[in-house]
Design a protein around this motif. Structure first.
Motif, PDB file in Angstrom:
ATOM      1  N   UNK A  66       2.237   7.158  -3.532  1.00  0.00           N
ATOM      2  CA  UNK A  66       2.352   6.055  -3.283  1.00  0.00           C
ATOM      3  C   UNK A  66       3.883   5.242  -3.398  1.00  0.00           C
ATOM      4  N   UNK A  67       4.810   5.796  -3.261  1.00  0.00           N
ATOM      5  CA  UNK A  67       6.068   5.119  -2.786  1.00  0.00           C
ATOM      6  C   UNK A  67       6.836   5.292  -1.345  1.00  0.00           C
ATOM      7  N   UNK A 116       1.970  -1.326  -4.103  1.00  0.00           N
ATOM      8  CA  UNK A 116       2.770  -0.417  -5.632  1.00  0.00           C
ATOM      9  C   UNK A 116       3.162  -0.294  -6.531  1.00  0.00           C
ATOM     10  N   UNK A 117       3.481  -1.728  -6.358  1.00  0.00           N
ATOM     11  CA  UNK A 117       4.054  -2.425  -7.626  1.00  0.00           C
ATOM     12  C   UNK A 117       2.742  -2.786  -7.904  1.00  0.00           C
ATOM     13  N   UNK A 133      -3.099  -2.552   6.111  1.00  0.00           N
ATOM     14  CA  UNK A 133      -4.011  -2.091   4.260  1.00  0.00           C
ATOM     15  C   UNK A 133      -2.234  -1.988   4.258  1.00  0.00           C
ATOM     16  N   UNK A 134      -1.182  -1.029   5.456  1.00  0.00           N
ATOM     17  CA  UNK A 134      -0.351  -0.342   5.550  1.00  0.00           C
ATOM     18  C   UNK A 134       1.290  -1.481   4.825  1.00  0.00           C
ATOM     19  N   UNK A 135       0.789  -2.706   5.664  1.00  0.00           N
ATOM     20  CA  UNK A 135       1.545  -3.850   5.768  1.00  0.00           C
ATOM     21  C   UNK A 135       2.222  -3.969   4.274  1.00  0.00           C
ATOM     22  N   UNK A 136       0.883  -4.257   3.355  1.00  0.00           N
ATOM     23  CA  UNK A 136       0.963  -4.726   2.008  1.00  0.00           C
ATOM     24  C   UNK A 136       0.738  -3.642   1.311  1.00  0.00           C
ATOM     25  N   UNK A 137       1.293  -2.393   1.189  1.00  0.00           N
ATOM     26  CA  UNK A 137       1.244  -0.794   0.415  1.00  0.00           C
ATOM     27  C   UNK A 137       2.798  -1.422  -0.342  1.00  0.00           C
TER      28      UNK A 137
END
Length: 811
Positions: free
Chosen positions: A353-354, A684-685, A676-680
C-alpha cells in the motif's frame, strides 16, 4: 540458575493448564509487539540506516527555492555552473534530471528509466564503473555526440553481459547514443523514482543549457574536507544573492537551500508521519500491556489463597515474585515470536500500500537491529505487565486471606482499584487511537469528495511521446494527432476524443511567465505566471469543463496571425479583476514555442478552475492554447465512453499504435484511477490509523469484558442474595453495566483531554478537518460507549441468570 529453571518449568505448566488464558494473553501482546516491530522496521530502513551513497553524511541536495518559501526547486544549467565555479565549501557539484527514454527495438517503442546527468555525477557519488569509462566534461555540452552508460541489469538482459556491448549504438528518444560504460551491479540512486537503467549526459537538453531561466536540473553537492552544512548554506546564500543581483530577471527572489541527502530522500513530512505512526503503535503496545496486566492481576487474585499458603509455609516474597515474573517472561517470549510473524505480514501490507508514499521501501525488512528492538521491547513489556501483579501478590496478608473463602474473595479494595484503573487507562489510550483513525477517515472522505473541476468518469487516457526526427516539424505532430483522434472517435462506445498536453493528474506540468499587452514591464519577481496546456478543440466539452465567458476553441484557430487563448477563472481573478478581459492580448508565453507559432495571443474565453496535480492543491492560474497553434511532442490522448472505460483499453492502445509504432504509449488507464493515485497517501495513512484504531478497540473490549466477567464471578454470592431479596433482572443489569460504563466514561474523559493535544501532531496529514474536530470526537466517543455497552452486557446478562439458591451454596 537451577531455581530459575524450576520457575520457568512451573510457569510453563501453569500456562499449559490454562490454554485459553495463554492464547488470549499471547495474541494481545503479539498485536502490540508486531505493530511496533513493523513500524520500527520502516524507520530503521528509512531513517536510521544510511542511504546507498558513499559517505552520504557529506552529500547534500541543493535547491533553488524562493526566499519566502522552503520548497524544492530545480536549477538552470547556467546557475549550476556558477555554483560550481564560486563555491569553496563543496568539493564537487553535479546536476541530474530523472528521465524516461524511448528505446526503439525492431520499430517498436518501449520506455526505459534513466537519468540525464552532468559529467561529474558518478565521480561525485564515488561510483566506479565495472566496464568502460565515465563521461568527460565536453560530453555534457549542447551539441555533443550522444553517449550512454548502461545499468548492470540492463547490460545483462539486453546484451547478455558481453564486452562487445561497449561501442555499440542505441537509439534513445529518436537519437543515436554510443555505449561507453557499465554501472556496477549494486548501483543505486535513491533520489530517482525509477530504477536508473540508462545514464546519458544533459547534452540532449540543448536549448535549455543556454537559458538561465530554464530550471530543468536537480543538484547534488559533496562537501570538501572540513566543511560543514552550516558553512555551505551560508556560502550558497551569498552566491544566490550575487546571481540575483547579476541576473535579476531570472534569479530575483531566489535563494539556495542546502539539504542533507538523507533528509532529501526521507523528507521532514515523511519523518513526522513515521514517528506519529510509531507513537500510534506505541499506544497499541501500552493498551496491550495494560490489558495483559489486568489479566495477570485477575489470575493472580484468584491464586491469593494458594500464594498465602505458600507464604505461610515459608516461601519468601522474592521467590513468589520470581515465579510470577517467570510466567510473564514466558508469555512475552511467546508473544515476541508471534509478534515477529505479525510484523512480516504487516510489512507485506505496508510495501503493497505504501510503495508510492514511502521511499526506499524495498530496503525495509527484519534485520539484526530490528530483532534487538523486538527483544528489548519484549523484555520491557515483561517488566511492565508484571509490575503491579508482582507488587500486589508477592506479599500476601496471610491472616486476611486464610480467613476469607476462596470463592468469595474479590481481591480486596486495593486490587479492585488497580483493575478498574487499568481499564480506565485502556479506554483513554484506545480513544486517542480511535480519534486518530476517525480524523484520517474523515480527511480521506472529504478529499474524495473534492470536485476536480471536470468529470473523470468513463474517461480512458494514455500518454504518448513522439521521438522520430520527423516529429520535430509541428505540421507532422498535428497531422499524427488529428489522424489518431479520427480513429479513436470511430471506436464503438466512444462518445468523444481529444488530446491535451499535459493531462490532469498525469504528473506533468509546464509553467512560464507571460506579459499582458498594454501594461508596463513588471519587475522580474512580479512577472505574471501560469501553467500552460495545449489542447485540441474538443478538449473542454469532452472533459466537461464549464465555459464561463466567451467561446471554446474551434477549427478556425489555425497557425499564422494572432493566436487564441483560453484562461481559467483563477488567472482571470488574479490578473484581470473587474475587467472586460475578452479580446485582451498576452504575449511572451514560454510554453515550448515552435517556429511559426503566434507571438501574440488573444483571450477568447474563460473556463472553470481544474485541479491538475492534486485534489489537495488549490487550482492555479492556467492558459490553454490550441494544439494547432502550439503543438508538443508529448501529451495524452483520451476518450469518453458510454460505459466502463477499461473495456476499451485494448482497442484504444491498438488504434494509437497503428498510426506509428515508434510513438511510445504508456500509462493507459481510466482517469479515475489516476486521480485515486494522487489520494493514495491519505488512503495509506487512513488505512494504517484505522487498522491501529480497530486493534486498540478490540483490546479495549476484551479487557473490559474480562474485568466485568471476573467481577460478576467474584460477586456471584452477592448477586444471588440481592435476587433472593427481590432484586429484578434489570436491577442486576443496571448494576453490572453501570460499573463498566462508569469506567468507560472516566477513560473517555481522560482520552479526550489527551487527544486534544496529541492529535495536533497529525494536523499536517489532515485535509479540511481540524485535529480537534468536534463531530469526530463526539462520534468516536459515542462508538466507544456503544461497544463498551455490548462488552458489559454479555457478562451482565449472564449475571441475571444466577439462581439464588445456587449462589448461596457458591462458597
Amino acid at each position: 540458575m537451577n531455581e530459575l529453571w524450576q520457575d520457568l518449568r512451573h510457569g510453563a505448566r501453569r500456562l499449559g493448564k490454562r490454554p485459553g488464558f495463554t492464547l488470549v494473553a499471547v495474541i494481545t501482546l503479539a498485536l502490540g509487539l508486531g505493530a511496533n516491530t513493523a513500524i520500527f522496521s520502516v524507520i530503521n530502513a528509512l531513517i536510521l540506516r544510511a542511504p546507498h551513497i558513499a559517505d552520504s553524511q557529506q552529500v547534500a541536495a541543493l535547491w533553488s527555492t524562493p526566499k519566502d518559501k522552503h520548497t524544492e526547486g530545480y536549477v538552470s544549467y547556467l546557475d549550476l555552473q556558477d555554483w560550481r565555479s564560486r563555491s569553496r565549501t563543496f568539493a564537487s557539484i553535479a546536476g541530474y534530471k530523472p528521465n524516461g527514454f524511448t528505446l526503439l527495438t525492431d520499430g517498436q517503442a518501449e520506455r526505459v528509466g534513466g537519468l540525464k546527468v552532468t559529467a561529474n555525477f558518478l565521480s561525485l557519488l564515488e561510483v566506479t564503473l565495472v566496464r568502460g569509462r565515465d563521461f568527460v566534461p565536453a560530453e555534457e555540452k549542447g551539441g555533443a555526440e550522444g553517449v550512454v552508460i548502461l545499468g548492470y541489469e540492463y547490460w545483462q538482459s539486453r546484451f547478455g553481459g558481453r564486452e562487445s556491448a561497449l561501442g555499440q549504438s542505441l537509439t534513445l528518444s529518436g537519437r543515436p547514443f554510443t555505449i561507453i560504460g557499465i554501472l556496477p551491479k549494486d548501483f543505486e540512486f535513491p533520489l530517482a523514482e525509477d530504477n536508473a537503467q540508462l545514464l546519458t549526459t544533459i547534452a540532449s537538453e540543448e536549448g535549455n543549457l543556454e537559458e538561465r531561466g530554464a530550471h530543468v536540473l536537480k543538484a547534488l553537492g559533496r562537501l570538501g574536507q572540513g566543511a560543514t552544512f552550516t558553512a555551505a548554506q551560508a556560502e550558497m546564500k551569498v552566491i544566490a544573492d550575487g546571481l540575483a543581483e547579476q541576473f535579476p530577471r531570472q534569479d530575483a527572489g531566489v535563494t539556495t537551500a542546502v539539504v542533507p541527502v538523507d533528509e532529501q530522500i526521507v523528507g521532514p513530512e515523511v519523518r513526522k508521519v513515521l514517528f506519529v505512526l510509531l507513537g500510534a503503535v506505541g499506544f497499541i503496545l501500552l493498551i496491550a500491556c495494560t490489558n495483559l496486566t489486568n489479566l495477570l492481576l485477575v489470575q493472580a487474585s484468584a491464586r491469593r489463597k494458594e500464594l498465602a499458603l505458600r507464604a505461610a509455609l515459608g516461601a519468601r516474597s522474592g521467590r513468589i515474585a520470581r515465579q510470577l515474573l517467570a510466567e510473564s517472561l514466558l508469555l512475552s517470549a511467546l508473544a515476541g515470536v508471534a509478534g515477529l510473524l505479525l510484523a512480516f505480514l504487516g510489512l507485506s501490507a505496508i510495501r503493497s500500500l505504501g510503495q508510492n508514499q514511502l521511499p526506499r521501501l524495498q530496503e525495509v525488512g527484519i534485520d539484526g537491529r530490528v530483532l534487538l528492538f523486538t527483544l528489548a521491547v519484549s523484555i520491557l513489556t515483561t517488566v511492565l505487565v508484571s509490575l503491579i501483579p508482582v507488587f500486589k501478590m508477592s506479599r500476601p496478608d496471610v491472616n486476611e486471606v486464610l480467613k476469607t473463602g476462596a470463592k468469595s474473595m474479590g481481591g480486596g479494595r486495593s486490587l479492585v482499584f488497580w483493575r478498574d484503573s487499568l481499564v480506565v487507562a485502556e479506554v483513554a489510550l484506545g480513544l486517542v487511537l480511535l480519534l486518530g483513525a476517525g480524523l484520517m477517515t474523515v480527511s480521506f472522505k472529504r478529499l474524495l469528495n473534492v470536485d476536480p473541476g471536470f468529470d473523470p468518469t468513463n474517461v480512458l487516457a494514455g500518454q504518448i511521446s513522439m521521438t522520430r526526427a520527423v516529429y520535430e516539424e509541428s505540421d507532422q505532430r498535428i497531422h499524427y494527432v488529428n489522424q489518431t483522434l479520427e480513429r479513436l472517435r470511430a471506436l464503438p462506445g466512444v462518445e468523444s476524443a481529444a488530446f491535451v498536453a499535459p493531462m490532469p493528474f498525469s504528473g506533468g506540468n509546464v509553467g512560464s511567465d507571460f506579459r499582458i499587452e498594454g501594461r508596463p514591464e513588471p519587475e522580474p519577481a512580479d512577472a505574471p505566471g501560469a501553467s500552460n496546456r495545449s489542447v485540441t478543440p474538443e478538449y473542454f466539452q469532452a472533459m466537461r469543463i464549464p465555459l464561463l465567458k466567451g467561446r471554446f476553441f474551434n477549427d478556425h484557430d489555425q497557425r499564422g496571425g494572432v493566436g487564441a487563448a483560453i484562461i481559467n477563472a483563477s488567472l482571470a481573478r488574479r490578473y484581470f479583476p473587474d475587467e472586460d478581459l475578452l479580446g485582451q492580448r498576452i504575449t511572451k508565453i514560454g510554453a515550448n514555442q515552435n517556429d511559426g507559432d503566434p507571438e501574440h495571443w488573444e483571450i477568447v474565453g474563460v473556463v472553470g478552475d481544474v485541479h491538475h496535480a492534486s485534489l489537495i492543491k488549490a487550482a492555479a492560474p492556467e492558459i490553454y492554447l490550441p494544439y494547432e497553434q502550439n503543438s508538443w511532442t508529448w501529451g495524452n490522448f483520451f476518450v469518453r465512453t458510454g460505459g466502463n472505460p477499461a473495456a476499451l483499453t485494448k482497442s484504444f492502445t491498438e488504434e494509437i499504435r497503428s498510426g506509428d509504432r515508434t510513438v511510445l504509449l504508456t500509462r493507459v488507464r481510466p482517469l479515475v484511477d489516476a486521480i485515486a493515485d494522487t489520494a493514495s497517501a491519505t488512503r495509506f495513512y487512513a488505512f494504517l490509523f484505522t487498522a491501529f484504531g480497530v486493534t486498540g478497540l478490540i483490546l479495549i473490549l476484551t479487557g473490559l469484558y474480562g474485568v466485568v466477567s471476573f467481577a460478576v464471578a467474584q460477586h456471584t454470592q452477592e448477586i444471588g442474595i440481592r435476587m433472593a431479596l427481590g432484586a429484578r433482572s434489570k436491577d442486576v443489569l443496571k448494576m453490572v453495566i453501570g460499573h463498566g460504563l462508569a469506567l468507560t466514561a472516566v477513560g473517555i474523559l481522560i482520552g479526550v483531554v489527551a487527544a486534544s493535544a496529541l492529535t495536533r501532531l497529525m494536523a499536517s496529514l489532515l485535509f479540511e478537518v481540524s485535529a480537534t474536530d468536534t463531530i469526530t470526537f463526539v462520534a468516536t466517543s459515542s462508538l466507544l460507549v456503544l461497544m463498551a455497552l455490548v462488552a458489559c452486557w454479555i457478562p451482565a446478562r449472564r449475571a441475571t441468570k444466577i439462581e439464588p439458591v445456587a449462589a448461596l451454596r457458591y462458597e
